[in-house]
Write an enzyme that holds these catalytic residues in place. Structure first.
Site, PDB file in Angstrom:
ATOM      1  N   CYS A   1      29.333  67.207  77.585  1.00  0.00           N
ATOM      2  CA  CYS A   1      30.490  68.006  77.179  1.00  0.00           C
ATOM      3  C   CYS A   1      30.956  68.835  78.366  1.00  0.00           C
ATOM      4  O   CYS A   1      30.163  69.202  79.234  1.00  0.00           O
ATOM      5  CB  CYS A   1      30.150  68.890  75.992  1.00  0.00           C
TER       6      CYS A   1
ATOM      7  N   SER B   1       4.527  77.349  77.176  1.00  0.00           N
ATOM      8  CA  SER B   1       3.877  78.263  76.244  1.00  0.00           C
ATOM      9  C   SER B   1       4.821  78.847  75.202  1.00  0.00           C
ATOM     10  O   SER B   1       4.393  79.636  74.356  1.00  0.00           O
ATOM     11  CB  SER B   1       3.228  79.414  77.021  1.00  0.00           C
TER      12      SER B   1
ATOM     13  N   CYS C   1      31.302  70.815  83.718  1.00  0.00           N
ATOM     14  CA  CYS C   1      29.877  70.441  83.675  1.00  0.00           C
ATOM     15  C   CYS C   1      29.638  68.971  84.004  1.00  0.00           C
ATOM     16  O   CYS C   1      28.543  68.604  84.404  1.00  0.00           O
ATOM     17  CB  CYS C   1      29.288  70.770  82.309  1.00  0.00           C
TER      18      CYS C   1
ATOM     19  N   HIS D   1      20.416  73.763  83.913  1.00  0.00           N
ATOM     20  CA  HIS D   1      21.757  73.165  83.977  1.00  0.00           C
ATOM     21  C   HIS D   1      22.515  73.705  85.192  1.00  0.00           C
ATOM     22  O   HIS D   1      23.375  74.579  85.069  1.00  0.00           O
ATOM     23  CB  HIS D   1      22.497  73.486  82.678  1.00  0.00           C
TER      24      HIS D   1
ATOM     25  N   ARG E   1       9.046  75.995  79.956  1.00  0.00           N
ATOM     26  CA  ARG E   1       8.151  77.016  79.398  1.00  0.00           C
ATOM     27  C   ARG E   1       7.196  76.350  78.402  1.00  0.00           C
ATOM     28  O   ARG E   1       7.463  76.304  77.197  1.00  0.00           O
ATOM     29  CB  ARG E   1       8.953  78.108  78.704  1.00  0.00           C
TER      30      ARG E   1
ATOM     31  N   SER F   1      21.464  76.135  77.358  1.00  0.00           N
ATOM     32  CA  SER F   1      21.011  75.702  78.677  1.00  0.00           C
ATOM     33  C   SER F   1      20.745  76.890  79.588  1.00  0.00           C
ATOM     34  O   SER F   1      21.286  77.976  79.410  1.00  0.00           O
ATOM     35  CB  SER F   1      22.053  74.786  79.320  1.00  0.00           C
TER      36      SER F   1
END
Length: 397
Positions: free
Chosen positions: A383, A217, A91, A353, A215, A252
């Site tokens: 991480c 909402s 990552c 991500h 999002r 994520s």
């Protein structure tokens, strides 16, 4: 002494990593090329000045195989004489690309580098580079005879051992969406995003200019209704302490995107009439327990602060990749950073991500956020699978 400075930082919007996602029609080579060409155009440099392109990409198979950095550089119109290489630190791949670029510039091996990253998770699914067979080998299996665990189980264990309740994970996730939505509404992401023109199946062209995963909402009630994402009967028997609190809502998102930064020295920037925006102040990379693989951000943060000579209170903004809410909350509890300074514009839970792109995306956001807030120092950490973690401190100039 030579230094390393960022003179430009740009990213694509982040699309949902699925067949219907906004960036799904874009080949990953072209997606990365878009950020590379945008960073060159915005800086206004002759691309022949670039000594190397270093790109992060995690799933290096299929459309992302065979050194995607090279083909993206050519697709971006860079001269054939500009070399390129692709790195994988999971990552943190494109954050590591930044480290390699900056370290090369400081050492004098380079004068100017594009550090970048890409992941098209909708077109090249996560895990698809792993072929059938034993991916660890005899010696690793002997060293860890009880067996290692997937990242989702690691996040569950971190939350359980910290005693983090489900409600706190969901509250963190909600705050990520709220912060990202507020930043979008206020136009804070606009300067860092290079809109992408996407050709649809019917031949029409749509311009994508905003992150797709936010999002506004969503609610605590909606998040609370999501089922555990990683429940496994064997793991439940092995780890009875797990409460199975990690869901798709507090982890994520699977995403598509790319980002790029142009790195050079202060002296070279002056020669070319470029404005240094941030100095790459300090670096760290650590190895940690590969079982609880996601806690490396804690020693990485401590190491980069120690190397920098700075204190926690000197850092104006923190970016801790939101792989899982449990990871960031664990980091906050251990490090003691004020929550309002951590991921102030949301993180991967809301923004997404795209694995190999995330390090460069986060750093792009951090550069722009320091400028917009007037902060001096920013700290970024991520991480990474296998118990690895990168940490970087930027100094706004």
């Amino acid at each position: 002494m030579r230094d390393a400075v960022i003179v430009e930082a740009v990213r694509t919007p982040i699309g949902r990593g699925r067949a219907t996602g906004s960036l799904a029609p874009v080949h990953p080579i072209d997606l990365l090329a878009h950020s590379i060409s945008a960073v060159v155009e915005r800086a206004g440099i002759d691309p022949a000045h670039i000594d190397d392109v270093i790109a992060g990409c995690v799933t290096q198979t299929g459309e992302q195989s065979a050194n995607i950095a090279r083909w993206a550089g050519l697709a971006a119109g860079l001269p054939e004489s500009v070399p390129a290489t692709t790195v994988d630190r999971q990552c943190g791949s494109s954050q590591q690309a930044v480290h390699f670029a900056a370290q090369g510039v400081i050492a004098g091996a380079y004068d100017m580098v594009v550090a970048c990253g890409v992941e098209s998770m909708g077109r090249v699914p996560m895990g698809s580079a792993t072929q059938p067979g034993d991916s660890r080998g005899v010696r690793i299996n002997e060293r860890y005879p009880a067996g290692l665990v997937p990242q989702g189980i690691s996040a569950e264990l971190i939350g359980a051992r910290r005693g983090t309740p489900r409600a706190q994970l969901d509250e963190f996730a909600l705050a990520s969406h709220q912060r990202a939505f507020a930043a979008t509404r206020e136009g804070l992401f606009t300067p860092e995003i290079a809109p992408v023109k996407v050709t649809q199946a019917d031949g029409s062209v749509v311009e994508v200019s905003a992150d797709e995963g936010i999002r506004p909402s969503t609610s605590l009630e909606a998040l609370a209704g999501l089922r555990p994402a990683y429940y496994d009967e064997a793991a439940a028997a092995r780890f009875p302490e797990i409460g199975w609190n990690v869901t798709a809502g507090n982890a994520s998102q699977i995403s598509d995107g790319s980002a790029a930064l142009l790195i050079t020295t202060s002296e070279r920037a002056r020669e070319l009439g470029l404005r240094p925006r941030a100095r790459l102040h300090s670096f760290a990379v650590v190895g940690d327990d590969p079982f609880l693989m996601l806690r490396g951000v804690i020693p990485a943060t401590r190491r980069v602060l120690e190397r920098s000579g700075l204190r926690l209170d000197d850092i104006d903004l923190f970016e801790v990749n939101e792989a899982f809410a449990a990871v960031v909350l664990d980091w906050e509890a251990e490090i003691g950073a004020a929550a309002e300074r951590v991921n102030a514009r949301g993180g991967a839970i809301a923004l997404g991500h795209p694995l190999g792109a995330s390090g460069a995306r986060i750093m792009t956001t951090l550069v722009h956020a320091l400028e917009q807030t007037g902060g001096r120092y920013g700290l970024q950490t991520m991480c990474e699978a296998g118990g690895l973690a990168n940490a970087t401190i930027l100094e706004r100039l």
